[in-house]
Design a protein around this motif. Structure first.
Motif, PDB file in Angstrom:
ATOM      1  N   ASN A  32      -3.473 -14.262 -11.234  1.00  0.00           N
ATOM      2  CA  ASN A  32      -3.601 -12.978 -11.374  1.00  0.00           C
ATOM      3  C   ASN A  32      -5.051 -11.975 -12.116  1.00  0.00           C
ATOM      4  N   PRO A  33      -5.764 -11.510 -10.978  1.00  0.00           N
ATOM      5  CA  PRO A  33      -7.052 -11.229 -12.352  1.00  0.00           C
ATOM      6  C   PRO A  33      -6.895  -9.847 -11.698  1.00  0.00           C
ATOM      7  N   THR A  34      -7.675  -9.110 -12.817  1.00  0.00           N
ATOM      8  CA  THR A  34      -7.418  -7.573 -13.519  1.00  0.00           C
ATOM      9  C   THR A  34      -8.798  -6.992 -12.917  1.00  0.00           C
ATOM     10  N   GLU A  35      -8.536  -5.988 -12.507  1.00  0.00           N
ATOM     11  CA  GLU A  35      -9.582  -5.358 -12.397  1.00  0.00           C
ATOM     12  C   GLU A  35     -10.914  -5.007 -12.884  1.00  0.00           C
ATOM     13  N   SER A  36     -10.395  -5.906 -14.522  1.00  0.00           N
ATOM     14  CA  SER A  36     -11.716  -6.125 -15.477  1.00  0.00           C
ATOM     15  C   SER A  36     -12.131  -7.697 -15.261  1.00  0.00           C
ATOM     16  N   ASP A  37     -11.145  -8.210 -15.034  1.00  0.00           N
ATOM     17  CA  ASP A  37     -11.837  -9.399 -14.365  1.00  0.00           C
ATOM     18  C   ASP A  37     -12.637  -9.590 -13.310  1.00  0.00           C
ATOM     19  N   ALA A  38     -12.986  -8.658 -12.596  1.00  0.00           N
ATOM     20  CA  ALA A  38     -13.750  -8.898 -11.588  1.00  0.00           C
ATOM     21  C   ALA A  38     -14.613  -8.565 -11.473  1.00  0.00           C
ATOM     22  N   MET A  91     -12.612  -1.786  -9.125  1.00  0.00           N
ATOM     23  CA  MET A  91     -12.334  -2.444  -7.704  1.00  0.00           C
ATOM     24  C   MET A  91     -11.182  -0.770  -6.861  1.00  0.00           C
ATOM     25  N   HIS A  92     -10.340  -0.261  -8.186  1.00  0.00           N
ATOM     26  CA  HIS A  92      -9.062   0.583  -7.366  1.00  0.00           C
ATOM     27  C   HIS A  92     -10.435   1.726  -6.430  1.00  0.00           C
ATOM     28  N   ASP A  93     -11.545   1.441  -5.878  1.00  0.00           N
ATOM     29  CA  ASP A  93     -12.405   2.404  -5.385  1.00  0.00           C
ATOM     30  C   ASP A  93     -11.708   1.620  -4.000  1.00  0.00           C
ATOM     31  N   TYR A  94     -11.473   0.132  -3.884  1.00  0.00           N
ATOM     32  CA  TYR A  94     -11.159  -0.824  -2.772  1.00  0.00           C
ATOM     33  C   TYR A  94     -10.511  -0.329  -2.630  1.00  0.00           C
ATOM     34  N   HIS A  95      -9.530  -0.031  -2.931  1.00  0.00           N
ATOM     35  CA  HIS A  95      -7.494   0.062  -2.609  1.00  0.00           C
ATOM     36  C   HIS A  95      -7.318   0.076  -1.144  1.00  0.00           C
ATOM     37  N   GLY A  96      -6.881  -0.674  -0.595  1.00  0.00           N
ATOM     38  CA  GLY A  96      -6.970   0.090   1.274  1.00  0.00           C
ATOM     39  C   GLY A  96      -8.368  -1.302   1.837  1.00  0.00           C
ATOM     40  N   TYR A  97      -8.688  -0.918   3.269  1.00  0.00           N
ATOM     41  CA  TYR A  97      -8.900  -1.587   3.587  1.00  0.00           C
ATOM     42  C   TYR A  97     -10.679  -0.433   4.362  1.00  0.00           C
ATOM     43  N   ALA A  98     -11.537  -1.776   4.066  1.00  0.00           N
ATOM     44  CA  ALA A  98     -12.759  -1.318   4.761  1.00  0.00           C
ATOM     45  C   ALA A  98     -13.062   0.630   4.202  1.00  0.00           C
ATOM     46  N   LYS A  99     -13.862   0.001   2.781  1.00  0.00           N
ATOM     47  CA  LYS A  99     -13.951   0.944   1.993  1.00  0.00           C
ATOM     48  C   LYS A  99     -15.415   1.052   1.927  1.00  0.00           C
ATOM     49  N   SER A 159      -4.891  -7.025 -10.148  1.00  0.00           N
ATOM     50  CA  SER A 159      -3.954  -6.050 -10.808  1.00  0.00           C
ATOM     51  C   SER A 159      -5.175  -4.757 -11.554  1.00  0.00           C
ATOM     52  N   ARG A 160      -4.539  -3.641 -11.203  1.00  0.00           N
ATOM     53  CA  ARG A 160      -5.227  -2.794 -11.988  1.00  0.00           C
ATOM     54  C   ARG A 160      -4.844  -2.557 -13.401  1.00  0.00           C
ATOM     55  N   ASP A 161      -5.619  -2.880 -14.010  1.00  0.00           N
ATOM     56  CA  ASP A 161      -5.860  -2.713 -15.841  1.00  0.00           C
ATOM     57  C   ASP A 161      -4.993  -1.800 -15.532  1.00  0.00           C
ATOM     58  N   GLY A 162      -3.828  -1.955 -16.746  1.00  0.00           N
ATOM     59  CA  GLY A 162      -3.186  -0.776 -17.652  1.00  0.00           C
ATOM     60  C   GLY A 162      -2.009  -1.310 -16.908  1.00  0.00           C
ATOM     61  N   SER A 163      -1.680  -0.529 -16.098  1.00  0.00           N
ATOM     62  CA  SER A 163      -0.125  -0.885 -14.916  1.00  0.00           C
ATOM     63  C   SER A 163      -0.019  -2.336 -14.294  1.00  0.00           C
ATOM     64  N   HIS A 164      -1.165  -3.091 -13.971  1.00  0.00           N
ATOM     65  CA  HIS A 164      -1.253  -4.102 -13.091  1.00  0.00           C
ATOM     66  C   HIS A 164       0.015  -4.176 -12.309  1.00  0.00           C
ATOM     67  N   GLU A 165      -0.184  -3.151 -11.759  1.00  0.00           N
ATOM     68  CA  GLU A 165       0.393  -2.716  -9.972  1.00  0.00           C
ATOM     69  C   GLU A 165      -0.674  -3.042  -9.760  1.00  0.00           C
ATOM     70  N   LYS A 166      -0.192  -4.470  -8.254  1.00  0.00           N
ATOM     71  CA  LYS A 166      -1.098  -5.393  -7.258  1.00  0.00           C
ATOM     72  C   LYS A 166      -1.610  -3.808  -6.695  1.00  0.00           C
ATOM     73  N   MET A 167      -3.128  -4.870  -5.997  1.00  0.00           N
ATOM     74  CA  MET A 167      -3.537  -3.395  -5.298  1.00  0.00           C
ATOM     75  C   MET A 167      -4.719  -4.745  -3.870  1.00  0.00           C
ATOM     76  N   ALA A 168      -4.108  -4.877  -2.794  1.00  0.00           N
ATOM     77  CA  ALA A 168      -4.723  -5.255  -1.789  1.00  0.00           C
ATOM     78  C   ALA A 168      -5.873  -4.875  -1.520  1.00  0.00           C
ATOM     79  N   CYS A 169      -6.873  -5.207  -1.544  1.00  0.00           N
ATOM     80  CA  CYS A 169      -8.508  -4.571  -1.773  1.00  0.00           C
ATOM     81  C   CYS A 169      -8.870  -4.949  -0.189  1.00  0.00           C
ATOM     82  N   PRO A 225       8.761  -8.137  -5.887  1.00  0.00           N
ATOM     83  CA  PRO A 225       8.988  -7.524  -7.012  1.00  0.00           C
ATOM     84  C   PRO A 225       9.898  -8.070  -8.578  1.00  0.00           C
ATOM     85  N   LEU A 226      10.327  -9.211  -8.131  1.00  0.00           N
ATOM     86  CA  LEU A 226      10.624 -10.667  -8.817  1.00  0.00           C
ATOM     87  C   LEU A 226      10.010 -11.170  -9.653  1.00  0.00           C
TER      88      LEU A 226
END
Ligand code: ZN
Length: 384
Positions: free
Chosen positions: A72-78, A120-128, A156-166, A271-272
């Motif tokens: 489950n790599p995070t932004e920091s891992d990337a 990484m959260h700059d690229y959340h979504g597609y083609a950014k 995963s976002r640092d902190g919240s661990h919300e999964k982002m598809a980039c 969610p599980l």
């Protein structure tokens, strides 16, 4: 007439027992002269990293190894992976990802950062990501995620661990090297969970609202390969042919998703995993049969399931036959029981309604529908 659609490209697939030996030729084909190899500590211990490294060095290709990918790599891992790649002398011009979904996702994410900077959260979504990426060769060592044939990375976002598809068209690996010998030492539990996940990829993409004549070809071929082998995979007795079928099936299922979407089994599984730490393949297996029963209430979906039933190792003919086979395969896997009594089904359902994948389920689902699915799937009386 089919609804309008547009396909996405596939990587070049290089398949066969022992094709790892073609790795240096693949690097040269992509113009690579200096390589960065991303993997994980387990594969390093198993000797696979050293094998790939030795092949590249013997071919005169300088290579730097990063064997620190984590689940489950995070932004920091990337960012750590990208920083290690950035520090290489001579500068790297080709990336290789060797491992399961986490190594592949880490390498893909590093490619965004190396080529375009930022986080990484700059690229959340597609083609950014406007600037050109480095060519990536993906070598999967589990047969499951299909990341090797997809243009998305899950971080995963640092902190919240919300999964982002980039995602980005350029994040797609240029070559997927599919060598079933690399899955020979896969532990039974990992092979089972990743195999059931791949099965869900084939079955969800096959019926989702974004299905089209091209994704349907990938989903059907994926299912045929996976179904031929899963019976022995879940009992821990896969043959060499079974391992090959699983690896190919998982890559084809990845292409089915790349060209369509997923559905409510993934929307309700995520969610599980997020709230209760249930491993992805396990969570998907808990939800898939119940979601299929719900989807089969739509005649068009029931017809597609009935077609897939004809592709089973012992051909059958109805949607109910297919769902029974899926249930029995999961039951044979004897996954660890989950005590769902403390679960808050409404909170889970609320999360599920916000999952992007759920928007493409063939039968639309609201909060109350997801809550009912959880109650049914997790063995709690729906009227309780
Ligand atoms: Zn999945």
């Amino acid at each position: 007439m089919p609804a309008p659609f547009a396909t996405r490209p596939a990587p070049k697939l290089v398949f066969g027992p022992g094709v790892l030996r073609d790795l240096p030729a693949c690097v040269r084909e992509l113009g690579g002269t200096s390589v960065f190899l991303v993997s994980d500590p387990g594969l390093a211990r198993a000797g696979y990293v050293e094998r790939a490294h030795a092949l590249l060095v013997a071919a005169g290709l300088p290579v730097t190894v990063f064997a620190d990918s984590r689940e489950n790599p995070t932004e920091s891992d990337a960012a750590a992976c990208a920083a290690a790649a950035h520090a290489c002398v001579p500068a790297i011009d080709c990336l290789i990802a060797l491992g399961g979904g986490s190594s592949l996702d880490t390498a893909k994410a590093a490619n965004f950062l190396l080529s375009n900077g930022g986080v990484m959260h700059d690229y959340h979504g597609y083609a950014k990501a406007p600037r050109p990426f480095l060519p990536l060769i993906a070598i999967p060592t589990t047969a499951g995620t299909g990341s090797e044939t997809q243009s998305y990375t899950l971080i995963s976002r640092d902190g919240s661990h919300e999964k982002m598809a980039c995602g980005d068209p350029q994040a797609l690996p240029r070559i997927a090297l599919l060598d079933p010998e690399l899955t020979a030492t896969l532990p039974r539990a990992t092979g089972t969970l990743s195999g059931l996940d791949a099965l869900a990829h084939a079955l969800e993409s096959a019926v989702c609202t974004k299905r089209n004549p091209v994704s349907a070809l990938y989903a059907e071929s994926a299912f045929r390969h996976l179904a031929s082998a899963l019976g022995r995979v879940v009992t821990g007795q896969p043959t060499a042919d079974d391992r090959a079928a699983m690896l190919l099936g998982a890559a084809l299922a990845g292409l089915a998703i790349e060209n369509s979407m997923l559905g409510a089994a993934h929307a309700s599984a995520n969610p599980l995993t997020a709230r209760h730490g249930i491993v992805h393949g396990h969570a998907v297996s808990l939800m898939l049969p119940t979601v299929m029963r719900h989807n089969a209430t739509a005649p068009a979906t029931a017809a597609l399931y009935a077609h897939f039933a004809t592709l089973l190792p012992t051909p059958a003919s109805t949607a109910a036959d297919l769902i029974t086979w899926v249930e029995q395969t999961i039951a044979t896997a004897a996954l660890a029981p989950v005590d769902a009594r403390p679960f808050d089904f409404v909170a889970l359902a609320d999360d599920a309604t916000r999952q992007w994948t759920g928007k493409f389920n063939p039968v639309p689902l609201q909060l109350a529908d997801f809550a009912a699915l959880y109650r049914r799937a997790l063995g709690i009386n729906p009227t309780a």
